[in-house]
Design an enzyme around this catalytic site. Sequence first.
Site, PDB file in Angstrom:
ATOM      1  N   ASP A   1      87.018  14.261  -1.502  1.00  0.00           N
ATOM      2  CA  ASP A   1      86.063  13.901  -0.455  1.00  0.00           C
ATOM      3  C   ASP A   1      84.709  13.495  -1.061  1.00  0.00           C
ATOM      4  O   ASP A   1      83.765  14.291  -1.135  1.00  0.00           O
ATOM      5  CB  ASP A   1      85.917  15.095   0.500  1.00  0.00           C
ATOM      6  CG  ASP A   1      85.067  14.777   1.709  1.00  0.00           C
ATOM      7  OD1 ASP A   1      84.474  13.682   1.755  1.00  0.00           O
ATOM      8  OD2 ASP A   1      84.990  15.634   2.609  1.00  0.00           O
TER       9      ASP A   1
ATOM     10  N   SER B   1      81.543  13.850   1.103  1.00  0.00           N
ATOM     11  CA  SER B   1      80.895  15.168   1.101  1.00  0.00           C
ATOM     12  C   SER B   1      80.124  15.403  -0.196  1.00  0.00           C
ATOM     13  O   SER B   1      78.993  15.890  -0.158  1.00  0.00           O
ATOM     14  CB  SER B   1      81.933  16.287   1.282  1.00  0.00           C
ATOM     15  OG  SER B   1      82.376  16.291   2.605  1.00  0.00           O
TER      16      SER B   1
ATOM     17  N   GLN C   1      90.128  17.848   0.270  1.00  0.00           N
ATOM     18  CA  GLN C   1      88.743  18.261  -0.023  1.00  0.00           C
ATOM     19  C   GLN C   1      88.283  17.844  -1.422  1.00  0.00           C
ATOM     20  O   GLN C   1      87.145  17.448  -1.602  1.00  0.00           O
ATOM     21  CB  GLN C   1      88.600  19.771   0.122  1.00  0.00           C
ATOM     22  CG  GLN C   1      88.053  20.138   1.477  1.00  0.00           C
ATOM     23  CD  GLN C   1      87.966  21.627   1.696  1.00  0.00           C
ATOM     24  OE1 GLN C   1      88.357  22.422   0.848  1.00  0.00           O
ATOM     25  NE2 GLN C   1      87.470  22.004   2.849  1.00  0.00           N
TER      26      GLN C   1
ATOM     27  N   TYR D   1      83.758  14.011  14.418  1.00  0.00           N
ATOM     28  CA  TYR D   1      82.506  13.277  14.221  1.00  0.00           C
ATOM     29  C   TYR D   1      81.709  13.253  15.516  1.00  0.00           C
ATOM     30  O   TYR D   1      82.275  13.350  16.612  1.00  0.00           O
ATOM     31  CB  TYR D   1      82.791  11.845  13.766  1.00  0.00           C
ATOM     32  CG  TYR D   1      83.161  11.760  12.307  1.00  0.00           C
ATOM     33  CD1 TYR D   1      82.171  11.756  11.333  1.00  0.00           C
ATOM     34  CD2 TYR D   1      84.486  11.689  11.896  1.00  0.00           C
ATOM     35  CE1 TYR D   1      82.487  11.683   9.990  1.00  0.00           C
ATOM     36  CE2 TYR D   1      84.827  11.619  10.551  1.00  0.00           C
ATOM     37  CZ  TYR D   1      83.810  11.610   9.603  1.00  0.00           C
ATOM     38  OH  TYR D   1      84.136  11.541   8.276  1.00  0.00           O
TER      39      TYR D   1
ATOM     40  N   ARG E   1      89.046  13.794   6.292  1.00  0.00           N
ATOM     41  CA  ARG E   1      88.304  15.046   6.031  1.00  0.00           C
ATOM     42  C   ARG E   1      89.212  16.216   6.370  1.00  0.00           C
ATOM     43  O   ARG E   1      88.937  16.996   7.279  1.00  0.00           O
ATOM     44  CB  ARG E   1      87.029  15.096   6.862  1.00  0.00           C
ATOM     45  CG  ARG E   1      86.147  13.853   6.852  1.00  0.00           C
ATOM     46  CD  ARG E   1      85.578  13.461   5.543  1.00  0.00           C
ATOM     47  NE  ARG E   1      84.351  14.088   5.092  1.00  0.00           N
ATOM     48  CZ  ARG E   1      83.125  13.791   5.493  1.00  0.00           C
ATOM     49  NH1 ARG E   1      82.940  12.909   6.439  1.00  0.00           N
ATOM     50  NH2 ARG E   1      82.072  14.384   4.965  1.00  0.00           N
TER      51      ARG E   1
HETATM   52  P1  NAD Z   1      77.778  12.573   9.312  1.00  0.00           P
HETATM   53  O1  NAD Z   1      77.124  12.240   7.998  1.00  0.00           O
HETATM   54  O2  NAD Z   1      78.656  11.572   9.955  1.00  0.00           O
HETATM   55  O3  NAD Z   1      76.616  12.949  10.362  1.00  0.00           O
HETATM   56  C1  NAD Z   1      75.624  13.899  10.018  1.00  0.00           C
HETATM   57  C2  NAD Z   1      75.402  14.864  11.152  1.00  0.00           C
HETATM   58  O4  NAD Z   1      74.645  14.232  12.176  1.00  0.00           O
HETATM   59  C3  NAD Z   1      76.675  15.386  11.819  1.00  0.00           C
HETATM   60  O5  NAD Z   1      76.706  16.783  11.717  1.00  0.00           O
HETATM   61  C4  NAD Z   1      76.527  14.907  13.265  1.00  0.00           C
HETATM   62  O6  NAD Z   1      77.077  15.824  14.198  1.00  0.00           O
HETATM   63  C5  NAD Z   1      75.022  14.830  13.395  1.00  0.00           C
HETATM   64  N1  NAD Z   1      74.526  14.042  14.528  1.00  0.00           N
HETATM   65  C6  NAD Z   1      74.974  12.856  15.013  1.00  0.00           C
HETATM   66  N2  NAD Z   1      74.254  12.471  16.077  1.00  0.00           N
HETATM   67  C7  NAD Z   1      73.291  13.414  16.264  1.00  0.00           C
HETATM   68  C8  NAD Z   1      72.237  13.569  17.178  1.00  0.00           C
HETATM   69  N3  NAD Z   1      72.018  12.694  18.140  1.00  0.00           N
HETATM   70  N4  NAD Z   1      71.458  14.673  17.063  1.00  0.00           N
HETATM   71  C9  NAD Z   1      71.667  15.589  16.097  1.00  0.00           C
HETATM   72  N5  NAD Z   1      72.656  15.492  15.197  1.00  0.00           N
HETATM   73  C10 NAD Z   1      73.465  14.414  15.272  1.00  0.00           C
HETATM   74  O7  NAD Z   1      78.538  13.958   9.175  1.00  0.00           O
HETATM   75  P2  NAD Z   1      79.334  14.559   7.961  1.00  0.00           P
HETATM   76  O8  NAD Z   1      78.461  15.498   7.240  1.00  0.00           O
HETATM   77  O9  NAD Z   1      79.977  13.459   7.189  1.00  0.00           O
HETATM   78  O10 NAD Z   1      80.449  15.406   8.719  1.00  0.00           O
HETATM   79  C11 NAD Z   1      81.256  14.770   9.699  1.00  0.00           C
HETATM   80  C12 NAD Z   1      82.405  15.659  10.148  1.00  0.00           C
HETATM   81  O11 NAD Z   1      83.333  15.863   9.101  1.00  0.00           O
HETATM   82  C13 NAD Z   1      81.966  17.023  10.573  1.00  0.00           C
HETATM   83  O12 NAD Z   1      82.748  17.422  11.668  1.00  0.00           O
HETATM   84  C14 NAD Z   1      82.275  17.885   9.380  1.00  0.00           C
HETATM   85  O13 NAD Z   1      82.446  19.237   9.710  1.00  0.00           O
HETATM   86  C15 NAD Z   1      83.560  17.259   8.958  1.00  0.00           C
HETATM   87  N6  NAD Z   1      83.857  17.546   7.556  1.00  0.00           N
HETATM   88  C16 NAD Z   1      85.058  18.157   7.262  1.00  0.00           C
HETATM   89  C17 NAD Z   1      85.375  18.448   5.947  1.00  0.00           C
HETATM   90  C18 NAD Z   1      86.685  19.116   5.598  1.00  0.00           C
HETATM   91  O14 NAD Z   1      87.025  19.188   4.486  1.00  0.00           O
HETATM   92  N7  NAD Z   1      87.429  19.596   6.532  1.00  0.00           N
HETATM   93  C19 NAD Z   1      84.497  18.125   4.932  1.00  0.00           C
HETATM   94  C20 NAD Z   1      83.302  17.491   5.272  1.00  0.00           C
HETATM   95  C21 NAD Z   1      82.993  17.205   6.594  1.00  0.00           C
END
Ligand code: NAD
Length: 373
Positions: A130, A133, A127, A229, A122
């Site tokens: 991804d 996403s 991007q 994460y 990520r």
């Molecule tokens: P995910 O699908 O793994 O999880 C969904 C959400 O659930 C996350 O925001 C996580 O913090 C939250 N979560 C987990 N346990 C929890 C709890 N007990 N209570 C409340 N919330 C809880 O997440 P995702 O959408 O795939 O994103 C994962 C990471 O990747 C994040 O840090 C996101 O910012 C990052 N990301 C980066 C990029 C990039 O291009 N740089 C793109 C997409 C995502």
Amino acid sequence: MIVGVLKETAEHERRVALTPEVTAQLVKQELEIWVEEGAGLGSNFPDAEYEESGAKIAESRDKVLSECDILLTIQTPDEADIKKLKKGAILICFLWALQHPELVELLKEQGITGMGMDAVPRISRAQNMDALSSMSSIAGYKSALIAANELDKYLPMMMTAAGTIPPAKTLVLGAGVAGLQAIATLRRLGAVVEAFDIRPEVKEQVESLGAKFVEVELGDDETQTEGGYAKELDKSKQELQREAIHKHARKSDIVITTALIPGRPAPILITEEMVKDMAPGSVIVDIASENGGNCELTEHGKTVEKYGVSIVGPYNLPSQLSLHASKLYSKNMVALLNLLLEDGKPNFNFEDEIIKNTTITHQGEVISPMLKE
Ligand code: NAD
């Protein structure tokens, strides 16, 4: 090079890995595209559109499998299909290799190069590849629509001659990609939205969408890994979190839950006690249902009514928007292919962070640093 595209066979899967539009781009790059008959029908892409884009509709599924150099799918093909691939063929799809060590063994034994769309790092440079996403964003959008549909109330405030109706109160748990899209969609529909995530830095993103961030005092411990994460909370923090969520859930007409922890079952955020305390007619849409669910009472693939509350555990939400899901996945996939191919041939440059992390197996070896750890 022959690039094969299969008709997905998993239950509830309507997407296709390559659209006719992206097929035409690859044909221009002098790749031969072989598509299994009917592969695009679940996303409303007839065979004729693939042919117009320069693809060949293959005589049979087996012909695609046995002749292709690169196979593109969404879900991991089954063992029988993988065994029909040529040694040295490249398979690109969602592999979830950490959860499926037996698959990694099979790919190694068969000499297949497996590249996981779920393993794309990520980072900014990746991007456009991804797919996690793109698919999560669709799931978030669709979850809000399902919730709106289930609820026996308006979402927006309505001022009518018969009186004023207040906007629906909603709560989104987990504000990653899916959660943020659920918030944005609920806001567009006029609902009042509160949201919570254990990663404090998402507060700003939640607020920028016009929602209120629910503050929960979880102490100074790190709640996330270096990769960004979420981490699993210890028992006392889980209790603190549930208490806080309880207060907000009981006032909400809709709760959408999206919380996931990589490699672990989804955390339970909504207990039976909390459901009992919600108003009859309220709705919970649990997107984490495929990973065990964030609500104790969720039944995957069903809508159940418990204590007057509808609890939806939907199957494969991206597949429910199959046309756009296929378009986005296809573009993510071609971005990865373009990085991999040099003069039309695969070049596995493991100095490249994206290629190194995405390649699970190559020439009988495990490459992925995530698996080696
Ligand atoms: P995910 O699908 O793994 O999880 C969904 C959400 O659930 C996350 O925001 C996580 O913090 C939250 N979560 C987990 N346990 C929890 C709890 N007990 N209570 C409340 N919330 C809880 O997440 P995702 O959408 O795939 O994103 C994962 C990471 O990747 C994040 O840090 C996101 O910012 C990052 N990301 C980066 C990029 C990039 O291009 N740089 C793109 C997409 C995502």
